[in-house]
Design a protein around this motif. Structure first.
Motif, PDB file in Angstrom:
ATOM      1  N   LEU A 122     -12.387  -3.330   2.815  1.00 62.41           N
ATOM      2  CA  LEU A 122     -12.182  -3.323   1.373  1.00 62.41           C
ATOM      3  C   LEU A 122     -13.452  -3.680   0.615  1.00 62.41           C
ATOM      4  CD1 LEU A 122      -9.491  -2.610   0.137  1.00 62.41           C
ATOM      5  CD2 LEU A 122      -9.076  -5.021  -0.300  1.00 62.41           C
ATOM      6  N   LYS A 268      -4.433  -2.430  -2.497  1.00 62.48           N
ATOM      7  CA  LYS A 268      -5.535  -1.753  -1.808  1.00 62.48           C
ATOM      8  C   LYS A 268      -5.548  -2.116  -0.316  1.00 62.48           C
ATOM      9  CE  LYS A 268      -8.405   0.355  -4.979  1.00 62.48           C
ATOM     10  NZ  LYS A 268      -7.400   0.748  -5.989  1.00 62.48           N
ATOM     11  N   MET A 271      -2.932  -0.017   1.394  1.00 59.83           N
ATOM     12  CA  MET A 271      -3.372   1.371   1.598  1.00 59.83           C
ATOM     13  C   MET A 271      -4.392   1.464   2.727  1.00 59.83           C
ATOM     14  SD  MET A 271      -3.656   2.778  -2.276  1.00 59.83           S
ATOM     15  CE  MET A 271      -3.702   4.494  -1.766  1.00 59.83           C
ATOM     16  N   ALA A 272      -5.282   0.472   2.799  1.00 60.51           N
ATOM     17  CA  ALA A 272      -6.282   0.463   3.879  1.00 60.51           C
ATOM     18  C   ALA A 272      -5.581   0.313   5.232  1.00 60.51           C
ATOM     19  CB  ALA A 272      -7.278  -0.669   3.670  1.00 60.51           C
ATOM     20  N   GLU A 274      -2.462   1.237   5.939  1.00 63.94           N
ATOM     21  CA  GLU A 274      -1.737   2.477   6.238  1.00 63.94           C
ATOM     22  C   GLU A 274      -2.679   3.534   6.804  1.00 63.94           C
ATOM     23  OE1 GLU A 274       1.796   1.905   2.889  1.00 63.94           O
ATOM     24  OE2 GLU A 274       0.295   3.485   2.644  1.00 63.94           O
ATOM     25  N   ALA A 275      -3.907   3.587   6.283  1.00 68.34           N
ATOM     26  CA  ALA A 275      -4.881   4.551   6.803  1.00 68.34           C
ATOM     27  C   ALA A 275      -5.285   4.179   8.235  1.00 68.34           C
ATOM     28  CB  ALA A 275      -6.114   4.600   5.910  1.00 68.34           C
ATOM     29  N   ASN A 276      -5.175   2.910   8.554  1.00 69.64           N
ATOM     30  CA  ASN A 276      -5.589   2.414   9.864  1.00 69.64           C
ATOM     31  C   ASN A 276      -4.476   2.527  10.918  1.00 69.64           C
ATOM     32  OD1 ASN A 276      -6.586  -0.937  11.013  1.00 69.64           O
ATOM     33  ND2 ASN A 276      -6.860   1.054  12.003  1.00 69.64           N
TER      34      ASN A 276
END
Lengths: 433, 433
Positions: A122, A268, A271-272, A274-276
């Protein structure tokens, strides 16, 4: 095709990967896992102290009665049930509604490691500076290296992080410092704790300079003498990210940790994450939720405390009785680790192969620095081996050190090579972190 | 301090975070989870089809008899027992020792999502180009965006990826393309499968241009008519990364997936994973290992196939019977999804609020493109809802579409707004991915 040789892959790696090198001591740790070796190198809790039958019954119910949710996808932030339980757990450390803690600002993670990685994703761009204790958690060095950030170590003494050293480092970083990464309580690997007074001082310094604080607190509940000082997050609600895990208070095999984040950044972080990983394991979250709801988890923490206190005492007594003159070490009030500094001229990394040959293992100090320092020190774990094994391990280690000192007396001082290797080049594997 | 307001945090974010925006349709999906809404938006397997009592018994043993290892830290690569089982599973797809598959080159991951994220971390620098089907997996778009890479979509037809379109995209990328990301079998979201002939053609093109291939294969075993074509990895051992997961063949709640990597890069993948999560859950790995060792997992896959085939038929029949003229859709031979294209002038994203109001949910096509296209299409899931619910959902959706078309007939065509938003801006949550 051009992808058929190792070189061709190497040419394609992202820049963040180029600094990644495997540790020459990793091979040694593989040997260290043999039963005849007394390993003081680990960082594992003593899981045998858990009521495994009851845990098994709990796991059975979780799958049989709740399987359609516990075996299904969940949401990225983690279940609200677990986030509420996590807030209950944090109240024991003085982090509660009075200082703005809310389940809505908790993000469930894959252990403390992913929590740290998410904060790094982040905030860290290549070239950014992270301030951290020296020595610091080896897994954090791996995260900061992957983020292509530069780590500046801040000196510690028996009272923890030295405020003047932090001030100096902030000035030196000249605005490039993104955050302070700190383990204020029962620090890994140093075993020291930041005092009450210093906690306020450190927070004031960070506040004055607008420096974010990433507080890593995996060990705070494992106190041996009274309670630990309140976490930094319990004293400031803004600018502080509080990271913790159930790996030391319940079980690391479930990989459940969390971040209590300032409200403004929580979304944020989700979301980070979820991308991981899409979402944390619903089954692991269910297991921790059930454990905290139906089992005597506070008593279990007391049990861990008693076992580890006895083992810390065994380690300190053995060091007192057996270590060669000139050796010094920390005396932790909690946690899992003691940090030892060797007599003048000994090199903990160079000594490793001989230690393994003598059937004892430790982690050389170099693993806990980003700049290759630490050859004069090593980390000893007391949470996993039984007291008599700890004493036998120290006996073997002392024997190796005596031999090194004798050689040194004959052949003269061998100046320890201060390798300026890439961060984590001496990093041990996860079971040793 | 300067960290006290949202703006202050925003100023500190890493560059990779700045493109991260939450989806306006996420709020709608929260509503979509209400029981009165027929959700065709999900991507969840039908977990109720698992023998939950037997799974519960297995989980109980895993904690009670094996707790000191299953609840403890593990190693970064994953247990050798599970990696051996994974190789057995891959032999069913034709990936075996004959094409160089070995447990030593398997890396266990937190579901397929972390597998993808690790490959991206290893190869993607900001500005790099990734070639991917258009539409493609929404979770992959999140990964590539976090890596600050640019996605170039390659056209598909009923036979899958179009080779000429791939050639053109490689030429256009002019050497900046790092890899092709592809889901060749029962593609998410399009539901199409790359033909045998095209598999060889695509591999030849990538080989000729030295382009790495990242093959994502979560659905390959969920075939409804005969077996799926052999994966790309079964045809080429070098230059191909094979990613899969147990989320669709067993249960997503455990978050266990894997990468079969070229030997030369496997160690770097392990180090990247350790920096991210330290190690995968020993308990989750033990659960999958026990499931594959002691339970009839091949029969379970047959069960899933039969349930999903019936539901796919229910969806295709309902579409045939109820959709307005001008609507087209794919006819998948396996997997979980059908991709529908709306009659001229309808906008799947603009239509969402009215669909939710009519108690039916889907994922608008825009979620599956990095460039904001896809307003003319939507994804329908058939693995989770029962056949009669599927038909009712299609009935409601058709009703909404008829209304839209009627309005359009009265007020004239509403040109669908082609938003060029950031990747994943319409990304649904994990439970819909």
């Amino acid at each position: 095709m051009t992808g058929t040789t190792q070189d061709d892959y190497t040419d394609r790696y992202a820049r963040r990967v180029r600094g990644m090198t495997t540790s020459e001591i990793r091979a040694l740790f593989a040997v260290a896992s043999r039963p005849e070796v007394v390993s003081l190198a680990g960082g594992s809790p003593y899981i045998a102290a858990l009521p495994l039958d009851a845990v098994g019954e709990m796991m059975s119910k979780l799958a049989t009665d709740m399987g359609t949710t516990s075996l299904q996808y969940g949401i990225g932030q983690g279940t609200v049930e677990l986030r509420e339980r996590i807030c209950e757990v944090m109240t024991l450390s003085g982090i509660d509604a009075s200082n703005g803690a809310s389940p809505d600002d908790v993000v469930v993670t894959v252990g403390g490691q992913q929590a740290l990685d998410l904060v790094a994703r982040l905030f860290l761009d290549p070239g950014d500076v992270v301030l951290a204790e020296g020595p610091t958690y080896v897994g954090a060095l791996g995260v900061f290296q992957a983020a292509q950030a530069q780590v500046r170590h801040i000196a510690m003494d028996a009272d923890g992080l030295v405020p003047a050293a932090l001030e100096a480092a902030i000035a030196e970083a000249g605005g490039r410092a993104k955050f302070l990464y700190t383990i204020p309580t029962y620090q890994n690997p140093a075993g020291v704790t930041l005092t009450e007074e210093r906690r306020e001082e450190i927070l004031d310094i960070c506040e004055r300079h607008g420096l974010l604080v990433v507080e890593d607190d995996p060990y705070g509940m494992l106190s041996f003498e009274g309670e630990a000082p309140r976490p930094l997050r319990a004293r400031r609600r803004e600018g502080v990210f509080y990271l913790s895990t159930f790996s030391k208070t319940f079980a690391p095999g479930l990989r459940v940790g969390w971040i209590l984040a300032p409200h403004a950044v929580r979304e944020k972080l989700v979301m980070a994450s979820e991308a991981n990983i899409l979402c944390p394991s619903a089954f692991a979250q269910g297991a921790v939720t059930q454990y905290l709801s139906t089992m005597p988890w506070r008593e279990q923490i007391k049990t861990y405390r008693e076992i580890y206190r006895e083992r810390r005492d065994a380690l300190l007594d053995a060091l007192e009785d057996l270590m060669p003159a000139g050796t010094t070490w920390t005396r932790p009030d909690g946690g899992l680790f003691v940090w030892a500094t060797l007599p003048e001229g000994l090199d903990s990394k160079a000594m490793m192969p001989r230690a393994i040959a003598a059937r004892v293992a430790y982690v050389p100090g170099t693993g806990f620095y980003a700049d290759g320092t630490g050859t004069d020190s090593l980390r000893l774990n007391f949470s996993f081996p039984a007291p008599e094994r700890i004493r036998e391990g120290v006996r073997r280690l002392a024997g190796v050190m005596e031999q090194e000192l004798a050689m040194r007396a004959v052949f003269g001082p061998t100046t320890p090579h201060r390798r300026r290797g890439p961060a984590g080049a001496d990093a041990p594997g996860p079971d040793l972190a």
